[in-house]
Design a protein around this motif. Structure first.
Motif, PDB file in Angstrom:
ATOM      1  N   GLU A  91      -3.215  17.490  -2.903  1.00  0.00           N
ATOM      2  CA  GLU A  91      -2.972  17.453  -1.668  1.00  0.00           C
ATOM      3  C   GLU A  91      -3.548  16.004  -1.042  1.00  0.00           C
ATOM      4  N   MET A  92      -4.862  15.958  -1.213  1.00  0.00           N
ATOM      5  CA  MET A  92      -5.756  14.783  -0.952  1.00  0.00           C
ATOM      6  C   MET A  92      -5.217  13.578  -1.662  1.00  0.00           C
ATOM      7  N   LYS A  93      -4.907  13.803  -2.979  1.00  0.00           N
ATOM      8  CA  LYS A  93      -4.334  12.477  -3.750  1.00  0.00           C
ATOM      9  C   LYS A  93      -3.232  11.950  -3.274  1.00  0.00           C
ATOM     10  N   ASP A  94      -2.219  12.827  -2.712  1.00  0.00           N
ATOM     11  CA  ASP A  94      -1.025  12.699  -2.019  1.00  0.00           C
ATOM     12  C   ASP A  94      -1.313  11.857  -0.910  1.00  0.00           C
ATOM     13  N   MET A  95      -2.230  12.202  -0.098  1.00  0.00           N
ATOM     14  CA  MET A  95      -2.574  11.742   1.219  1.00  0.00           C
ATOM     15  C   MET A  95      -3.043  10.242   1.121  1.00  0.00           C
ATOM     16  N   ILE A  96      -4.009  10.166   0.103  1.00  0.00           N
ATOM     17  CA  ILE A  96      -4.414   9.039  -0.082  1.00  0.00           C
ATOM     18  C   ILE A  96      -3.480   7.735  -0.708  1.00  0.00           C
ATOM     19  N   GLU A  97      -2.518   8.343  -1.522  1.00  0.00           N
ATOM     20  CA  GLU A  97      -1.491   7.338  -2.009  1.00  0.00           C
ATOM     21  C   GLU A  97      -0.479   7.028  -0.895  1.00  0.00           C
ATOM     22  N   THR A  98      -0.508   8.147  -0.085  1.00  0.00           N
ATOM     23  CA  THR A  98       0.348   7.655   1.224  1.00  0.00           C
ATOM     24  C   THR A  98       0.029   6.559   1.894  1.00  0.00           C
ATOM     25  N   ILE A  99      -1.578   6.690   2.204  1.00  0.00           N
ATOM     26  CA  ILE A  99      -2.459   5.605   3.116  1.00  0.00           C
ATOM     27  C   ILE A  99      -2.010   4.134   2.510  1.00  0.00           C
ATOM     28  N   ASP A 100      -2.151   4.358   0.992  1.00  0.00           N
ATOM     29  CA  ASP A 100      -2.297   3.071   0.344  1.00  0.00           C
ATOM     30  C   ASP A 100      -0.595   2.438   0.448  1.00  0.00           C
ATOM     31  N   ARG A 101       0.319   3.351   0.402  1.00  0.00           N
ATOM     32  CA  ARG A 101       1.637   2.643   0.645  1.00  0.00           C
ATOM     33  C   ARG A 101       1.810   2.278   2.070  1.00  0.00           C
ATOM     34  N   MET A 102       1.148   3.030   3.065  1.00  0.00           N
ATOM     35  CA  MET A 102       1.206   2.496   4.609  1.00  0.00           C
ATOM     36  C   MET A 102       0.698   1.241   4.841  1.00  0.00           C
ATOM     37  N   LEU A 103      -0.370   0.982   4.024  1.00  0.00           N
ATOM     38  CA  LEU A 103      -1.328  -0.085   4.026  1.00  0.00           C
ATOM     39  C   LEU A 103      -0.358  -1.365   3.505  1.00  0.00           C
ATOM     40  N   ASP A 104       0.290  -0.928   2.637  1.00  0.00           N
ATOM     41  CA  ASP A 104       1.335  -2.044   1.830  1.00  0.00           C
ATOM     42  C   ASP A 104       2.466  -2.350   2.579  1.00  0.00           C
ATOM     43  N   THR A 105       2.672  -1.738   3.544  1.00  0.00           N
ATOM     44  CA  THR A 105       4.005  -1.915   4.210  1.00  0.00           C
ATOM     45  C   THR A 105       4.039  -3.217   5.146  1.00  0.00           C
ATOM     46  N   ASP A 106       5.142  -3.728   5.214  1.00  0.00           N
ATOM     47  CA  ASP A 106       5.009  -5.196   5.923  1.00  0.00           C
ATOM     48  C   ASP A 106       4.761  -4.791   7.470  1.00  0.00           C
TER      49      ASP A 106
END
Ligand SMILES: C[S@@+](CC[C@H](N)C(=O)[O-])C[C@H]1O[C@@H](n2cnc3c(N)ncnc32)[C@H](O)[C@@H]1O
Length: 343
Positions: A91-106
């Motif tokens: 669950e934590m991994k999913d959350m961290i990966e989501t943060i990474d994608r959020m940071l990548d967003t334009d």
């Protein structure tokens, strides 16, 4: 021993020891003359167990249960705790990966994108938590091996069972010393076939009773409590992942997370082999169900609708999209093998 000495020996504080005493986990005798606590060897051992379990995150109430329950061994509790920690970790991994994608967003659409990603994460969390064992596999464990030999009245899900297990065993190429994970291992009928090749077999199942039965039959298999959606293994651990007659107990959206889990634990060039009840695609499913319906075979229709037979083409698409070489094989109208090699 007095409390200060015990605290020193166990690298803890007198305050913590008093806390566990207040919670009723330990009860040292008190000296009659001055009420000082006196710890016996046994108290110290018990306290060291409590501290060890706290360190790996077991809640105080669960520790009480462990210490009081004579039926379950410490190894079983550790296994359960490992499985719970893997669930949290994923669950934590999913959350961290989501943060990474959020940071990548334009930057322009950041608010909408972040919200959309958070909703995707929420859906994933719900999928991972939503599975329930509606078939009660614990209850099935004792008679499972006998029952697979029996044919249904007008529908036999275990037709070609032995052929399918044999085909999976000869298809997946494993060498001495390799590790192979069998997910939904049940009583070990597939995983155990690799033992004679000196492969290290790790069996995962959500059912304690299935694991127990498997352990009695095949003491050389390493057993772990766990789930398709949170495999109790770190990344890139095994050369092979296999699964027979288990994937059709999880829904289609869960299956995709299960494939991602297999991909996570399989090493580069690793192999995945699934033999299970599945249709070739949606049209095929409709044709087969219609044929049973027209033949008045409600036993078959009900049995199929009670479970989640995969759409084989969706499994193949997933593996191909994730850079696997895929081969398939049909045993009969409802039973297939999907063999995928990680490139
Ligand atoms: C029909 S039995 C198959 C057992 C064995 N693989 C075989 O081929 O005989 C299904 C097994 O999958 C396990 N299982 C079902 N859903 C699961 C899940 N979501 N995660 C882990 N195991 C699961 C059940 O507990 C059961 O032991």
């Amino acid at each position: 021993m007095h409390i200060k000495e015990v605290a020193k020996q166990l690298n803890t504080t007198p305050r913590s020891i008093r806390f566990y005493e207040e919670k009723g986990l330990i009860s040292p005798v008190k000296a009659s003359e001055n009420e000082y606590r006196l710890f016996t060897e046994k108290d110290v051992m018990r306290l060291s167990t409590i501290l060890a379990l706290r360190e790996i995150g077991v809640p105080v109430n669960a520790i009480r249960e462990i210490l009081e329950n004579q039926d379950m061994s410490m190894r079983q509790y550790l296994d359960v705790q490992r499985s719970a920690l893997f669930e949290k970790w994923i669950e934590m991994k999913d959350m961290i990966e989501t943060i990474d994608r959020m940071l990548d967003t334009d930057k322009e659409n950041i608010t909408e994108n972040i919200y959309a990603l958070s909703q995707h994460l929420k859906a994933m969390k719900n999928i991972r938590k939503g599975w329930k064992d509606k078939w009660n596999f614990d209850k099935q464990a004792a008679d499972y091996d006998q029952n697979i030999k029996m044919h249904g009245y007008r529908f036999n899900v275990h037709q070609d069972y032995e052929n399918a297990l044999a085909k999976a065993t000869e298809t997946i190429q494993l060498e001495r010393g390799d590790s192979c994970l069998d997910i939904g291992i049940g009583t070990g009928n597939l995983g155990s076939r690799f033992l004679k090749e000196d492969v290290h077999v790790i069996g995962v199942d959500q059912s304690e009773e299935m694991l127990k039965r498997c352990g009695e039959k095949h003491p050389d298999i390493e057993l772990r409590k766990g789930h398709f959606l949170a495999l109790p293994l770190l990344d890139n651990q095994v050369e092979g992942a296999i699964s027979s007659y288990a994937l059709h107990h999880i829904r289609d959206e869960e299956k995709l997370l299960a494939l991602a889990e297999m991909n996570r634990v399989v090493k580069a060039n690793g192999q995945v082999c699934i033999v299970d009840l599945m249709f070739l695609n949606d049209q095929h499913r409709e044709r087969v169900l219609n044929a049973f319906h027209e033949a008045g075979n409600s036993e078959a229709v009900d049995a199929i609708n009670d479970e989640f037979y995969a759409d084989r083409s969706a499994l193949v698409d997933w593996f191909e999209m994730h850079n696997y070489h895929v081969e398939t094989y049909s045993f009969n109208n409802i039973l297939s093998m999907v063999y995928a090699v990680k490139r």
